[in-house]
Design a protein around this motif. Structure first.
Motif, short mmCIF file in Angstrom:
data_model
loop_
_atom_site.label_atom_id
_atom_site.label_comp_id
_atom_site.label_asym_id
_atom_site.label_seq_id
_atom_site.Cartn_x
_atom_site.Cartn_y
_atom_site.Cartn_z
N UNK A 12 0.82 -1.20 0.00
CA UNK A 12 0.00 0.00 0.00
C UNK A 12 0.86 1.25 0.00
N UNK A 13 0.39 2.30 -0.67
CA UNK A 13 1.01 3.62 -0.61
C UNK A 13 0.08 4.54 0.18
N UNK A 14 0.60 5.09 1.27
CA UNK A 14 -0.15 6.07 2.06
C UNK A 14 0.76 7.28 2.27
N UNK A 15 0.88 8.15 1.27
CA UNK A 15 1.89 9.22 1.28
C UNK A 15 1.75 10.17 2.47
N UNK A 16 2.87 10.41 3.14
CA UNK A 16 2.94 11.29 4.29
C UNK A 16 3.55 12.63 3.89
N UNK A 17 3.11 13.67 4.58
CA UNK A 17 3.71 14.99 4.38
C UNK A 17 4.98 15.17 5.22
N UNK A 18 5.29 14.20 6.06
CA UNK A 18 6.41 14.32 6.99
C UNK A 18 7.69 13.83 6.32
N UNK A 19 8.30 14.68 5.52
CA UNK A 19 9.47 14.30 4.74
C UNK A 19 10.56 15.35 4.88
N UNK A 20 11.75 14.97 4.45
CA UNK A 20 12.88 15.90 4.39
C UNK A 20 13.69 15.58 3.15
N UNK A 21 14.47 16.55 2.68
CA UNK A 21 15.29 16.33 1.49
C UNK A 21 16.49 15.44 1.83
N UNK A 22 16.92 14.66 0.86
CA UNK A 22 18.14 13.88 1.03
C UNK A 22 19.36 14.77 0.80
N UNK A 23 20.43 14.49 1.53
CA UNK A 23 21.69 15.22 1.34
C UNK A 23 22.65 14.44 0.46
N UNK A 24 22.21 13.30 -0.02
CA UNK A 24 23.02 12.43 -0.86
C UNK A 24 22.20 12.08 -2.10
N UNK A 25 22.85 11.65 -3.19
CA UNK A 25 22.08 11.34 -4.41
C UNK A 25 21.06 10.22 -4.23
N UNK A 26 21.36 9.26 -3.36
CA UNK A 26 20.45 8.15 -3.11
C UNK A 26 20.68 7.65 -1.69
N UNK A 27 19.70 6.99 -1.09
CA UNK A 27 19.88 6.49 0.28
C UNK A 27 21.09 5.56 0.38
N UNK A 28 21.77 5.66 1.53
CA UNK A 28 23.00 4.90 1.74
C UNK A 28 22.79 3.65 2.58
N UNK A 29 21.64 3.51 3.20
CA UNK A 29 21.40 2.34 4.04
C UNK A 29 20.03 2.37 4.65
N UNK A 30 19.73 1.30 5.38
CA UNK A 30 18.41 1.06 5.97
C UNK A 30 18.56 0.99 7.49
N UNK A 31 17.69 1.69 8.20
CA UNK A 31 17.67 1.65 9.67
C UNK A 31 16.40 0.94 10.12
N UNK A 32 16.57 -0.12 10.93
CA UNK A 32 15.44 -0.89 11.43
C UNK A 32 14.92 -0.30 12.75
N UNK A 33 13.60 -0.31 12.89
CA UNK A 33 12.91 0.15 14.09
C UNK A 33 11.81 -0.84 14.43
N UNK A 34 11.26 -0.72 15.66
CA UNK A 34 9.97 -1.37 15.93
C UNK A 34 8.96 -0.29 16.28
N UNK A 35 7.68 -0.60 16.08
CA UNK A 35 6.65 0.41 16.29
C UNK A 35 6.31 0.61 17.76
N UNK A 36 6.45 -0.47 18.58
CA UNK A 36 5.87 -0.43 19.91
C UNK A 36 4.35 -0.54 19.82
N UNK A 37 3.70 -0.58 20.96
CA UNK A 37 2.25 -0.72 20.99
C UNK A 37 1.82 -2.16 20.85
N UNK A 38 0.57 -2.47 21.14
CA UNK A 38 0.13 -3.87 21.23
C UNK A 38 0.04 -4.61 19.91
N UNK A 39 -0.07 -3.87 18.79
CA UNK A 39 -0.10 -4.51 17.47
C UNK A 39 -1.15 -5.62 17.41
N UNK A 40 -2.37 -5.28 17.74
CA UNK A 40 -3.45 -6.26 17.79
C UNK A 40 -4.30 -6.16 16.53
#
Length: 255
Positions: free
Chosen positions: A44-72
């Motif tokens: 799914x695509x759910x475009x967010x307005x919460x963005x920033x410009x990249x300082x590099x030509x393309x992303x350099x890597x991936x950062x993993x997170x967890x959401x928290x919350x009960x995830x029910x």
């Protein structure tokens, strides 16, 4: 059969048989505009307005997170993505991510890979490139996961665990999760990752590696390593058990 057995079986077979209620994305690619394709009930695509410009030509890597919350239930991930569609400076926490990997295998993309998301907000180095803000050179991926759990009176709860009842703190039923999701890692209880979620994460990584020609280390950044004084996501279960084998599969290595 416990969670470890299920995951070992999945990795050993190299394929995944999922129940009809679980969603597994097809083979994915990244469009020139930075969106996962093809879209489907699982992507799914759910475009967010919460963005920033990249300082590099393309992303350099991936950062993993967890959401928290009960995830029910499957609506939980969609509700999280809906929360970051817009931003109110007066009321909203400044956070967003590129892709949320739901427990049922759905991938929800909120920010195109041509832009940065608000997922770290700290300086650091990604791909050997020092960045004043890691958001400007990386991709943030949220795993739908309750994180660290507490076992209270034989039941499991995620943060914030408690609520006040009179002058006492008691377990809050809003944060209770099913016991079958809890996995003991050392002395710590953690929420587990279903096979459908792991498969979806692998397909996402494959698409990003193909698009950006990343090496293995680009796919293994963790929020807790960048901001260790405040964060512990994505947790040891992901970083030490699931992710190493997932990356072995992506980069075709034998363990």
């Amino acid at each position: 059969m416990g969670w470890f057995d299920n995951v070992r079986m999945w990795f050993a077979k190299s394929t995944l048989a999922v129940a009809s209620s679980q969603l597994v994305p097809p083979i994915l690619s990244v469009s020139p505009e930075g969106w996962l394709t093809p879209t489907s009930p699982t992507v799914l695509h759910m475009p967010s307005s919460r963005t920033t410009a990249l300082e590099v030509p393309a992303p350099l890597g991936l950062v993993w997170h967890w959401t928290g919350g009960p995830a029910l239930g499957p609506a939980y991930a969609t509700a999280l993505a809906a929360e970051i569609l817009r931003f109110n400076r007066l009321t909203d926490r400044p956070a967003s991510w590129h892709v949320l990997v739901a427990k049922n295998g759905r991938l929800i993309q909120s920010v195109p890979f041509t832009l940065g998301a608000w997922h770290v907000g700290r300086s650091g180095t990604i791909g050997g490139h020092p960045l004043y803000n890691i958001n400007a050179g990386s991709i943030g991926v949220e795993l739908e996961n309750a994180g660290r759990l507490e076992k209270l009176n034989g039941e499991f709860y995620c943060a914030p665990y408690w609520h006040k009842q009179g002058n006492h703190l008691v377990p809050d039923p809003r944060w209770r999760i099913p016991a079958e999701r809890a996995v003991l890692r050392g002395t710590t209880w953690l929420d587990s990752f279903p096979p459908a979620q792991i498969e979806a994460a692998e397909k996402l990584v494959r698409a990003l590696v193909a698009r950006f020609s990343w090496k293995r280390e680009a796919c293994a950044y963790e929020h807790r390593k960048i901001d260790p004084s405040r964060r512990e996501d994505p947790g040891e279960l992901w970083s030490q058990v699931v992710l190493p084998v997932l990356l072995d599969r992506v980069f075709k290595m034998e363990r």
